[in-house]
Design a protein around this motif. Structure first.
Motif, mmCIF file in Angstrom:
data_model
loop_
_atom_site.group_PDB
_atom_site.id
_atom_site.type_symbol
_atom_site.label_atom_id
_atom_site.label_comp_id
_atom_site.label_asym_id
_atom_site.label_seq_id
_atom_site.Cartn_x
_atom_site.Cartn_y
_atom_site.Cartn_z
ATOM 1 N N UNK A 62 -4.203 -0.312 -8.341
ATOM 2 C CA UNK A 62 -3.749 -1.643 -7.940
ATOM 3 C C UNK A 62 -2.783 -1.539 -6.767
ATOM 4 N N UNK A 63 -2.817 -2.549 -5.909
ATOM 5 C CA UNK A 63 -1.955 -2.569 -4.727
ATOM 6 C C UNK A 63 -1.345 -3.962 -4.553
ATOM 7 N N UNK A 64 -0.291 -4.005 -3.779
ATOM 8 C CA UNK A 64 0.328 -5.266 -3.374
ATOM 9 C C UNK A 64 0.395 -5.274 -1.859
ATOM 10 N N UNK A 107 0.826 -1.209 0.000
ATOM 11 C CA UNK A 107 0.000 0.000 0.000
ATOM 12 C C UNK A 107 0.862 1.261 0.000
ATOM 13 N N UNK A 108 1.951 1.253 -0.770
ATOM 14 C CA UNK A 108 2.865 2.398 -0.857
ATOM 15 C C UNK A 108 3.413 2.732 0.528
ATOM 16 N N UNK A 109 4.240 1.816 1.034
ATOM 17 C CA UNK A 109 4.709 1.896 2.417
ATOM 18 C C UNK A 109 5.597 3.073 2.755
ATOM 19 N N UNK A 169 1.172 -1.767 4.699
ATOM 20 C CA UNK A 169 0.239 -2.872 4.946
ATOM 21 C C UNK A 169 -0.851 -2.539 5.965
ATOM 22 N N UNK A 170 -1.195 -1.260 6.095
ATOM 23 C CA UNK A 170 -2.257 -0.866 7.031
ATOM 24 C C UNK A 170 -3.464 -0.358 6.251
ATOM 25 N N UNK A 194 5.287 -2.163 -12.668
ATOM 26 C CA UNK A 194 6.186 -2.069 -11.518
ATOM 27 C C UNK A 194 5.411 -2.143 -10.210
ATOM 28 N N UNK A 195 6.111 -2.594 -9.187
ATOM 29 C CA UNK A 195 5.618 -2.527 -7.811
ATOM 30 C C UNK A 195 6.502 -1.516 -7.102
ATOM 31 N N UNK A 196 5.896 -0.486 -6.507
ATOM 32 C CA UNK A 196 6.664 0.628 -5.965
ATOM 33 C C UNK A 196 6.223 0.987 -4.557
ATOM 34 N N UNK A 197 7.161 1.541 -3.785
ATOM 35 C CA UNK A 197 6.885 1.937 -2.401
ATOM 36 C C UNK A 197 6.192 3.286 -2.301
#
Length: 364
Positions: A122-124, A99-101, A107-108, A351-354
């Motif tokens: 989209x989220x991971x 969730x863009x930590x 992860x909250x 991509x998966x990004x923070x």
């Protein structure tokens, strides 16, 4: 002094290279000599045949392209070739890692709300089980990094886990005070309500996690077109897809997964597991086997649709090799704006990004 240190490192690399050269050469000679023995030659022929038959019997075909497109959106290159239509699935280039930590405590539910407010498609996020097998969204086995407490979340009951404040060490903790570890279903429900696509990254190898995933898909049918399940563990994904072949899955990989608890492109920054030297090198050899099996066998066995790869391992050759198997590549974790553009525009790789700051739309 610096030159002496560099020379020592080069000498060590040279010695290891020479040692491995003779290991490979000796192994080849042993096979060549043993192959002259009829029983050994027979085994060399029979073993691959038996292995092939077993894999074919156990293999699970991937979902249809239409189903995969629903979950992952169209291939990014399709957004640039004029094939877009009103009925086509969306193009999804960016997935918010945990969730863009970097933008909010990872992860909250607070971080998920922030993603939704920022227009994320989209989220991971990560799935792990507590001691009493309650599914929660949390990345690390231990709670130390995210809280001021210590312990393994897999050995703690949900009644205690849900009370931990995971905003304690976040740079924006004043904006997100008292954020807690959420229940897996609460996260899924919110994603479904907001039609957010999701990568559910499984961080627990216990067999009960398979039941959790299968039951959640049964309870929330929208997950079939919104959710991708992924894991480093091929057996976990195989068990999920065996129980329900309609679930779209990905398999995650990074170098030194079996020998190192954390990875860096700089070998000196890799954190190895606390093994003795002989055991560590045995695991390094297993890492080579793991890479070969991942690249050449796992897809036929599991039928996964996405290869989630550590970003520094992705090249044109890697992308094309997976594309020939009709498998997409997804890069993690990509944070630099210039890298975001490179993967989305030059490689056409999601991509998966923070952080959701910076380039997020691959069509622009």
């Amino acid at each position: 002094m610096a030159n002496n240190g560099l020379s020592s490192n080069n000498d060590l690399r040279l010695f290891i290279a020479v040692f491995l050269f003779w290991c490979y050469s000796f192994g080849f000679l042993m096979v060549a000599v043993e192959a002259t023995n009829r029983s050994t030659a027979f085994l060399l022929v029979l073993a691959p045949i038996i292995t092939y038959i077993v894999i074919k019997r156990l293999s699970i075909p991937p979902p249809s392209d239409d189903v995969v497109n629903e979950v992952l959106g169209r291939w990014l290159e399709e957004s640039e070739d004029g094939s877009e239509s009103d009925s086509a699935p969306p193009t999804i280039g960016v997935w918010a890692h945990r969730f863009a930590g970097l933008d909010a405590p990872e992860n909250t539910l607070e971080a998920l709300d922030t993603c939704i407010e920022n227009g994320a498609k989209a989220v991971e996020f990560d799935l792990i089980l507590t001691a009493d097998l309650v599914p929660v969204v949390f990345h690390d086995p231990r709670i130390d990094r995210m809280t001021n407490c210590e312990g393994d979340i897999r050995q703690l009951p949900w009644s205690k886990v849900k009370s931990f404040d995971v905003s304690t060490n976040h740079p924006f903790k004043s904006k997100y005070p008292d954020a807690h570890i959420p229940h897996f279903e609460d996260v899924v429900r919110k994603c479904v309500e907001n039609q957010i696509h999701m990568v559910i990254d499984i961080k627990d190898d216990r067999p009960e996690v398979v039941t959790v995933i299968v039951e959640m898909f049964a309870k929330y049918p929208d997950l079939y077109r919104l959710a991708l399940t992924s894991s480093f563990n091929p057996l976990t994904i195989w068990n999920i897809r065996k129980a329900n072949p309609s679930i779209v899955a990905g398999l995650t990989w990074r170098p030194h997964y079996l020998s190192c608890s954390s990875y860096s492109p700089d070998d000196s920054q890799c954190v190895t597991y606390p093994h003795s030297a002989p055991v560590l090198y045995a695991y390094r050899l297993l890492d080579l086997c793991h890479k070969y099996v991942y690249n050449n066998i796992c897809h036929s066995l599991i039928g996964f649709s996405v290869a989630l790869l550590e970003k520094d391992q992705i090249t044109r050759e890697v992308i094309n090799r997976w594309k020939k198997q009709n498998v997409r590549v997804m890069a993690w974790t990509v944070n630099a704006p210039i890298e975001k553009l490179m993967f989305m525009k030059q490689y056409s790789v999601p991509i998966i990004t923070d952080s959701m700051l910076g380039p997020t739309d691959p069509t622009k």
